[in-house]
Scaffold this active site. Sequence first.
Site, PDB file in Angstrom:
ATOM      1  N   GLY A  98       0.840  -1.189   0.000  1.00  0.00           N
ATOM      2  CA  GLY A  98       0.000   0.000   0.000  1.00  0.00           C
ATOM      3  C   GLY A  98       0.872   1.235   0.000  1.00  0.00           C
ATOM      4  CG  ASP A 150      -9.742   7.822   3.027  1.00  0.00           C
ATOM      5  OD1 ASP A 150     -10.663   7.946   2.193  1.00  0.00           O
ATOM      6  OD2 ASP A 150      -8.567   7.600   2.717  1.00  0.00           O
TER       7      ASP A 150
END
Length: 807
Positions: A508, A629
Site C-alpha cells: 500500500g 476515509d
Amino acid sequence: MLTLITVVLLFFSSSASLSNSAPYTPTDYILLNCGASSNTTSDDGRNWDGDADYKYSSSSSKSSSFTSKASYQEPSVTEVPYMTARIFHGKFTYKFPVSSGPKFLRLYFYPNEYPDLDITTSFFSVTANNYTLLDNFSAYLVAFSPPQAFIIKEFVITVSNNQMLNVTFTPSPNSFAFVNGIEVVSMPSNLYTGQTYGFLRLVDTKYFFELDNTTALETAYRLNVGGKDVLNIEDSGMFRTWYQDGDYIFGAAFGVTSHNQPNATIKYPQATPAYTAPEVVYKTSRTMGPTASINLNYNLSWLFTVDSGFYYLVRLHFCENDLQYVNQRVFNIFINNHTAEEAMDVIALSNGNGIPIYKDYVVLVSQSDKDLWVALHPQTSDKPEFYDAILNGLEIFKLNKPDGSLAVPNPQAEPVRTSPMLQQKHSKKKRKFLTQTKVIIGATLGSIVSLILIFSFIFCQRKHLLLKTESLNRGKVSPFLEGIRCKKFSLADILTATNNFDDTLIVGRGGFGNVYKGHIFQGTQYEVAVAIKRLNSKSHQGENEFWAEIEMLSQLRYVNLVSLIGYCNENHEMILVYDYMVNGTLRDHLYNNDNIPLQWKQRLRICIGGARGLDYLHSGAVHRIIHRDVKTTNILLDETWQAKVSDFGLSKMGPVVMTNVPITTMVKGTFGYMDPEYFRRLQLTEKSDVYSFGVVLFEVLCARPAVDISLEDDQIGLAGWALKCIENETIEQIIDPYLKGKIAPECLRVFAEIAKTCLHEVGVERPKMSDVVGMLEFALELQETAEAKQTAEVGDAIQSQTIDKVV
Ligand SMILES: *[C@@H]1O[C@H](CO)[C@@H](O)[C@H](O)[C@H]1NC(C)=O
Ligand SMILES: *[C@@H]1O[C@H](CO)[C@@H](O)[C@H](O)[C@H]1NC(C)=O
Ligand SMILES: *[C@@H]1O[C@H](CO)[C@@H](O)[C@H](O)[C@H]1NC(C)=O
Ligand SMILES: *[C@@H]1O[C@H](CO)[C@@H](O)[C@H](O)[C@H]1NC(C)=O
Ligand SMILES: *[C@@H]1O[C@H](CO)[C@@H](O)[C@H](O)[C@H]1NC(C)=O
Ligand SMILES: *[C@@H]1O[C@H](CO)[C@@H](O)[C@H](O)[C@H]1NC(C)=O
Ligand SMILES: *[C@@H]1O[C@H](CO)[C@@H](O)[C@H](O)[C@H]1NC(C)=O
Ligand SMILES: *[C@@H]1O[C@H](CO)[C@@H](O)[C@H](O)[C@H]1NC(C)=O
C-alpha cells in the site's frame, strides 16, 4: 545583540531549507504569510514574513483591508500560511520589488470560516501587472471540484526591466477578497518562456506557436511519472511540487513503474540544465510492460481535466536509465488523439543512457472540450528491439488569452448540485422517507408494524450481539501480544522483516508513506505476518504526534479494527506495525479481480463488521474518532473473513501535498465517498463516515467502483446512480449479476433503504453507525429467515414426494 542572533538564525535556517545543493538559487524569493503579525516558519522549514505592518503594500490600499484568523483548522491544513488571512473590502495592491525576468507567483487560499465573514460571498479578481489571473473568483466554489481544503494557484509572469511585480486584489461588487499566502520565486530566464525559446509547432496543424516573454502561464499539472510525490523543498530550487501520476492514468492499463535506482547517475546535458527537473523525476519512469503483444494492443494514456478555450503547453520529460542503444525502444506520442511525435527514440535524442531530455508541445483545448489526453504507443515500423514506451515526467501549463487573461468562470455547479442525489427536491423529503420505510417494513413482515416496534426489536438484538462480540474479542488476542499492549521493535527487526524496505513487498502507498508486508519471528518458533507502515519523514507528523498516535492506537482494541501491534522509532524512522490481513481488502473481493465472488450473507456479515468497527471508533470507547476515509479498500478481511477497519488515526492525515492538487483535477477515487455536506460546512463529522459507509454498501451490492468515469455521465458516481435507481425502482437491475436471484426481496429492500438513509444529504438525518449495525443485522436476519423457509419448503417437497412414494 539579540536581534543579530535572530537574524543569523533566520538566515541559517532559511538557507538550510533552500537546500544548498539545489542546482538553482532564486534571485527573488519572497514568502508572505498574509494577515500574520510576525515572521513564522512553515512545517517544511521555510520562513514567511508577516504582512501585518503592510509589508509590500501601498499606502493607498491600507484603509480597505484587515487581518483575520480562520476559526477552524482542517487536519490537512498547516498553520502557515493558511490560518491567517488578509481580507480586502476595496482594491488592494501588493508591490514586490523583484529583478526582471520570469517569476513563479503562488497564491494560497484557505476558504474556510472566518469570524464575521461569510466566505461563500467572497468573489474577487486578481491581476498581476498586465495579466488577469482570476476574475470574479470564488475560492469557496473552486474548492469543491475536486474537494480540497485549500487552493494553491501557481502562475508564471515575466517582469520587465525596472518594473515591480504588482499583485492587485479587487473584490466583486458587494463582496470581499482574501488571501492567505503569497510566494514569489524567480526562475532561469528560458525555462518555460523567453525569446531564445523559439517557436513550437501546434499539434496537428501546420502552425507554429510563439512562447515569448509576454506569455503568462498557469500551472495545471506537474507530475513525477512512475515515482512518488516530490515536495517543493525537494525541487531543483524553484519550490515546484511534483505529484505522483497514478490518479491520471486512463483505463486499467497502468503499465509498470521503474524502481527508484539510487545508484543511477543522471548526466544533465547543456540542453537540459540541472534545474529543469530534479533528478528523482528522471530516475523514475513508467513503461508499458514486458510483453510486446500486450503493449501493441493498448495505449499508455493519461487523462487530464483542463479549462476549455485555452492553449496549453505540454512538456514531457524523458530519460532512459535501463537501455543503452538507439532503436531499442521507439514509440509514438499522441496528444488529444493527434500524433504529436512519431518514432520517439529517447536514446537517439539524448545521445545516451542516463541523459535527460524534454519535449514541448502546444495544443488547443477547444471551447467545447475539457479533456487533455496524452497517450503513448509502441512504433513498430522501425523494428525496435522492444515494443514499449516510456515517460518520466510531465508538466501542463495553461497559456494566457490574447487579452492577457488566464481566468475562467467558477465551477458551474453549486456544491449542492454536484451530486445527482442532491438534485432531488428538498421538500417533503423527510416525510417521504418515513412513509417509504414504513411501507417496506410493512411489506416485509406482511403486516403493518410500527417503526418503533421494529427498532426496539433491533436494539434488543443488538445488545445481545454486542455481548457476544465482546467475549469473542477477549478470546481473540493475537498470541503475539500476550502481556504487552504494544511492542517496541528495533530497526534491525524491521529491516529484516521487510528485506531492507524491498519495494516488491509494498502492499500500500499513501501520503503517510508506504506499507510493507513483512514477517517477524516470534522467538524462533514461528513467524507472524505483519503490515509495516513506514511514515514518510516528510509527512507533517512530528515525534510528538507519533507518540500520541501510538498511545491512542494501542488502546484501541476491537475485533473489527486492525490492531496496532508495535512500533519502531529509531534513527529518525517512525514505523507502525499492524496485524496482517490475509484476505486483503473488501474491494479485492468485489470487482476487478479474479477472486471467487462473495456470497450475499458473507457480504452482509462483512458490512456488519465494518459498521461495528466504525461504531466503536465513533462511540469514543477511548477517544471519539472520525475515520475520514471510509472506503472498500480500508475494510480489510482476516483469514476468517472478519471485517477489520483500517487506516484510522493521525498518521493518515499525512502530508499536505497529498490532498492538495493545485488545480482542477480528475475526479479522484475517494471523491465518490465524500460527504456532500462536508462541502458546505467544511467540517467532517461522524456522519461523514456514515455517508461514505452508505457508498460502501452500494459498492458491495452492485460490485462496481464508487466512481467509474468510463460510464455514462449519470452513472459515474455510484451514490447518485444507486439513489436514482431506488427512486425509479430499478435497483434490481444494477446489483451484482452474481447476486441476481440470491437476495431475498425483503432483505434487498431493507439493505437498499439502509444505504439510502446513510446517503441522506443532511448529516443529522443520517443514522448513527450503531443504528446502521442494528439495521444490517435485521437485513441479515431477513435473509436467513427467507433461506430457512426455502430450505424447509424444499424439505417439505422432498418429504411429501417420499410420502407419495411410500403410499
Ligand atoms: C522578518 O524577516 C525579514 C527578512 O525575511 C526581516 O527583514 C524582518 O526584520 C523580520 N522581522 C522580524 C520581526 O523578525
Ligand atoms: C506597479 O506599481 C508601481 C507603483 O504604483 C507603478 O509605478 C508601476 O507602473 C506598476 N507596475 C506595473 C507593471 O503595473
Ligand atoms: C502593461 O501595462 C503598462 C502600463 O499599464 C503598459 O504601458 C504596457 O504597454 C502594458 N504591456 C503590455 C504587454 O500589454
Ligand atoms: C460572480 O460569480 C457568481 C457565481 O459564480 C455569479 O453569481 C455572479 O453574478 C458573478 N458576478 C460577476 C460580477 O460576474
Ligand atoms: C523580452 O523580450 C524582448 C524582445 O525579445 C527583450 O527585449 C526583453 O528584454 C525581454 N524582457 C525580459 C524581461 O526578459
Ligand atoms: C549502490 O552503490 C552502493 C555503493 O557504491 C552499493 O553498495 C550498492 O550495492 C549499490 N546498489 C545497487 C542497487 O546497485
Ligand atoms: C492509441 O491512440 C491513438 C490516438 O488516439 C489511436 O488512434 C489508436 O487507435 C490508439 N491505439 C490503441 C491500441 O488504443
Ligand atoms: C480520444 O480518445 C479517447 C480514448 O482513446 C476517446 O475516449 C475520446 O473520445 C477521444 N477524443 C476525441 C476528441 O476523439
